[in-house]
Structures are given as C-alpha cells and as structure tokens.
Scaffold this active site. Structure first.
Site, PDB file in Angstrom:
ATOM      1  CE1 TYR A 145      -3.211  -2.980   0.819  1.00  7.20           C
ATOM      2  CE2 TYR A 145      -4.569  -1.023   1.081  1.00  7.20           C
ATOM      3  CZ  TYR A 145      -4.466  -2.377   0.894  1.00  7.20           C
ATOM      4  OH  TYR A 145      -5.599  -3.145   0.790  1.00  7.20           O
ATOM      5  CE  LYS A 196       2.778 -18.065  -1.068  1.00  7.32           C
ATOM      6  NZ  LYS A 196       2.333 -19.436  -0.784  1.00  7.32           N
ATOM      7  CG  ASP A 229      -0.634 -20.517   0.795  1.00  6.46           C
ATOM      8  OD1 ASP A 229      -0.015 -20.318   1.863  1.00  6.46           O
ATOM      9  OD2 ASP A 229      -0.151 -21.175  -0.154  1.00  6.46           O
ATOM     10  CG  ASP A 253      -7.772  -5.323   2.059  1.00  7.86           C
ATOM     11  OD1 ASP A 253      -8.733  -4.836   2.663  1.00  7.86           O
ATOM     12  OD2 ASP A 253      -7.742  -5.470   0.822  1.00  7.86           O
ATOM     13  CG  ASP A 257     -13.212  -8.032   2.710  1.00 10.30           C
ATOM     14  OD1 ASP A 257     -13.013  -7.131   3.551  1.00 10.30           O
ATOM     15  OD2 ASP A 257     -13.799  -7.836   1.616  1.00 10.30           O
TER      16      ASP A 257
END
Ligand code: IPM
Ligand code: MN
Length: 373
Positions: A145, A196, A229, A253, A257
C-alpha cells in the site's frame, strides 16, 4: 476489574460520512454519540466534515491540508465511512482521504476484531459463535500500500508496472509487538503471523525473522507461523485455533474480509486504526498518535445507497471501539451487548436476518440506550 476513571478533558470526534451508504450508516452511529453527549454528559464534541466524492467533484480538492492538519492537532478520534463513488472511477479522493489519515497520522495498527456475535451469523457447518473470536492486527502504513513504484511505457504493448512491497524493520516490529502486547493484556495465549516467506523472499523473510525475535520477549505466549494461503484455509476449517493474528497490510485486508464472512458479513465488521505505544521498539513519538481512526470494514456499496437497507451495526460496534479509545471501555461492551440483542431479537437489517431498515435499527439502539440498556 475496576474501570479506569473517565476522561477528564473534552474529546473532539471528527465525522466523515463519505459516499454511498456512508451517510446513512454514519447517521446512526452519530445518533449514538449524540446520545452519550446529550443524555449521559460525556464530554464529546462532534465535528462534521464535508469530505467525500461530492466535495471533490464540487471543488477539485480531495483532502484539504488545513483539515488534515486540524485533525492531526485537535481531534481525538475520526469516525469514517465510506469512500468510493462511481462518479470518481479512479477513487483518488478515497485514497487521498483514507491513506492521508492512515499514513499521515502514522496509524500503523489496523485492529479488526473477527468475532461472531450470534451462532446464527456463523456460516460454517457445525460451528458456533464461540468458534469465531479473534483479532487481526493488520500493518497499516506500508507494504504494497506504500505507493512506491511506477509505470513505464504506459498504454503501449511494452508497458511495465511495478508496485514495491515496502517493509521496514520498524514497521514490522512495532506491529508485531502491538499484537503480542494486546495478547498479553487480554489474557490470550497464542499469536499467529501470516506471511508468504516461501515465495516473497526478502520482504517476508523480515516478517518471519522479526516475528520470532519479538516472540522471544513474550515467553508466555505461543508464537505460530503460517503461510497466508494456509491461514486462509485454516480460518475456514478451524477458526477456533486463532486468537490474535499479525500480518502485513495486503494480507490483513484480504484475511479480514474472509473474517467478516465468518462473523456475519461486512455489515458486522468493525475496525480501529491506531498507533499503540509499544515498549522496546524503535518507535518515534511525533505527537500525533493520540488520534484514532475508526471505520466499519464495509465499503460505500453505491447500489444500496439511499434505500435504507444498509446494516448500521458495524458502525455501532465501531463507535464502541472509538469510545473505548477515548477512555470509556465499558461503553464498548455495552454497545456490543446491544448489538447482540439486536441480532437475537431480529431488530436488524435483512443481511443479518431481520426486517428493519437502517434508520429503524438506529432508533431501536438509541431507545434502548435511553432506557439504560
Ligand atoms: C479496507 C478497504 C481499503 C483497504 C480500500 C478501500 C483501499 O478495503 O479498509 O479494508 O484496502 O485498506
Ligand atoms: Mn478491505
């Protein structure tokens, strides 16, 4: 546990209703704040800001510097939602205002509780609300970001686009520490970190290394690492295993959700953008960090705007987080209890199984508060 003494100084809360369903849902949250100010003598001043797509389209200015400076120097909290309007397809006003506040005020921790408030809201077979109760600490000032990058030969067949994943030692460490300190303060026994690092070697190796370094300072708390993941999978298969999650901006983010899906949808997800003080870290005090930015996680949902169907409960829960930040933690619990009743008694909007409109939900909440609920 005894409650802390109430705040001694007046608190200034800036309100940015924004676009789409923003004004409708924020109106209900504002009524709750007015209730505290007018009927419970809370020393709160409300400052209504005209910021959003309308103002941008009218004036060409997204986020006037004098407003930004006054928020930084005078406000104690900002209540925001929601930015995004089809008339501004590039969303430049949304980015300037939202990131202007998150980055400009150095609100490095985006704290997002993922807590199901009723069994009925949990979409997983065989799971109850008790299985969904964790908090995500999302890094909020850097990562993908940060806006570092560029485009080259744009619009040609040879074009190139780069967005850098910016991770600083300071940024990573303070967020991870904030997660561990929260866990300690709230009697949690486990902190997970998602990265990751098996693929994004340089940036995420930093997360991996700093996570276990910081964890060594908290021997009473179990530190667990998952690739993001695998964490997404585990959030569905075994949400109960999570208590506190720390992660980078983009993964936070996405995971929140997913988390909102576990707690009844975006209409139920609240968040606080804050600058917790952490010990033993290379953090600087630039004098602005007392301000917190509070927003429901949901967006502006333009197709729903003006129809009185948007769920205001995430905004009510967000007001609870805001009041807690200002020094009234009991009110966060009180508002959460009311939201639980709203869900149980179906005094809620259709997305969470009720039959009321946005305003009627607000009416009920304010009436119950007036009755001393
Ligand atoms: C959120 C939103 C924002 C984000 C968007 C609107 C830029 O999705 O607060 O989660 O990605 O941070
Ligand atoms: Mn989001």
């Amino acid at each position: 546990m005894a409650s802390p003494a109430p705040p001694t100084s007046r608190k200034l809360v800036a309100i940015i209703p924004g676009d789409g369903i923003g004004p409708e849902v924020i109106a209900q949250a504002t009524r709750v704040l007015e209730h505290y100010r007018d009927h419970r003598s809370f020393a709160i001043d409300l400052w209504h800001l005209d910021l959003g797509a309308d103002r941008y389209l009218r004036t060409g200015v997204t986020f006037p510097p004098d407003v930004r400076d006054r928020i930084a120097s005078e406000a104690d909290a900002v209540l925001l939602r929601a930015l995004g309007d089809p008339r501004v397809p590039g969303l430049e006003h949304a980015r300037d205002i939202l990131f202007g506040l998150r980055f400009g005020l150095d609100l490095y921790a985006n704290v997002r509780p993922v807590r199901a408030l009723s069994d009925r809201l949990v979409p997983l077979k065989g799971r109850t609300a008790a299985d969904v109760d964790f908090v995500v600490f999302r890094e909020n000032t850097e990562g993908l970001y940060a806006g570092v990058g560029g485009q080259f030969k744009r619009g040609t067949r040879d074009e190139l686009a780069i967005s850098e994943d910016v991770n600083t030692r300071k940024g990573v460490e303070r967020l991870i520490r904030a997660g561990f300190e929260y866990a300690t303060a709230h009697g949690k026994t486990r902190v997970h970190m998602a990265d990751k690092s098996n693929a994004v070697r340089h940036a995420h190796e930093l997360w991996y290394r700093v996570f276990f370094e910081v964890a060594a300072d908290f021997p009473g708390i179990e530190a667990r690492h998952l690739y993001v993941d695998a964490m997404a999978l585990q959030m569905i298969l075994d949400p109960r295993s999570f208590q506190v999650i720390v992660t980078c901006n983009l993964f936070g983010d996405i995971l929140t959700d997913l988390g909102a899906g576990l707690q009844g949808g975006l209409g139920m997800a609240a968040s606080a953008n804050v600058h917790p003080r952490v010990d033993g870290c290379c953090d600087s005090d630039h004098g602005m960090s007392r301000v917190g930015l509070f927003e429901p996680v949901h967006g502006s949902a333009p197709p729903l705007a003006g129809k009185d169907v948007a769920n205001p409960l995430a905004s009510i829960l967000t007001v609870g987080m805001l009041l807690s930040h200002l020094g009234w933690p009991d009110e966060e619990r009180r508002l959460e209890a009311l939201v639980i009743r709203a869900i149980e008694e179906r005094r809620c909007t259709a997305d969470v199984g009720g039959g009321l409109g946005t305003r009627a939900v607000g009416d009920w909440i304010v009436e119950e508060l007036g009755r001393g609920a």
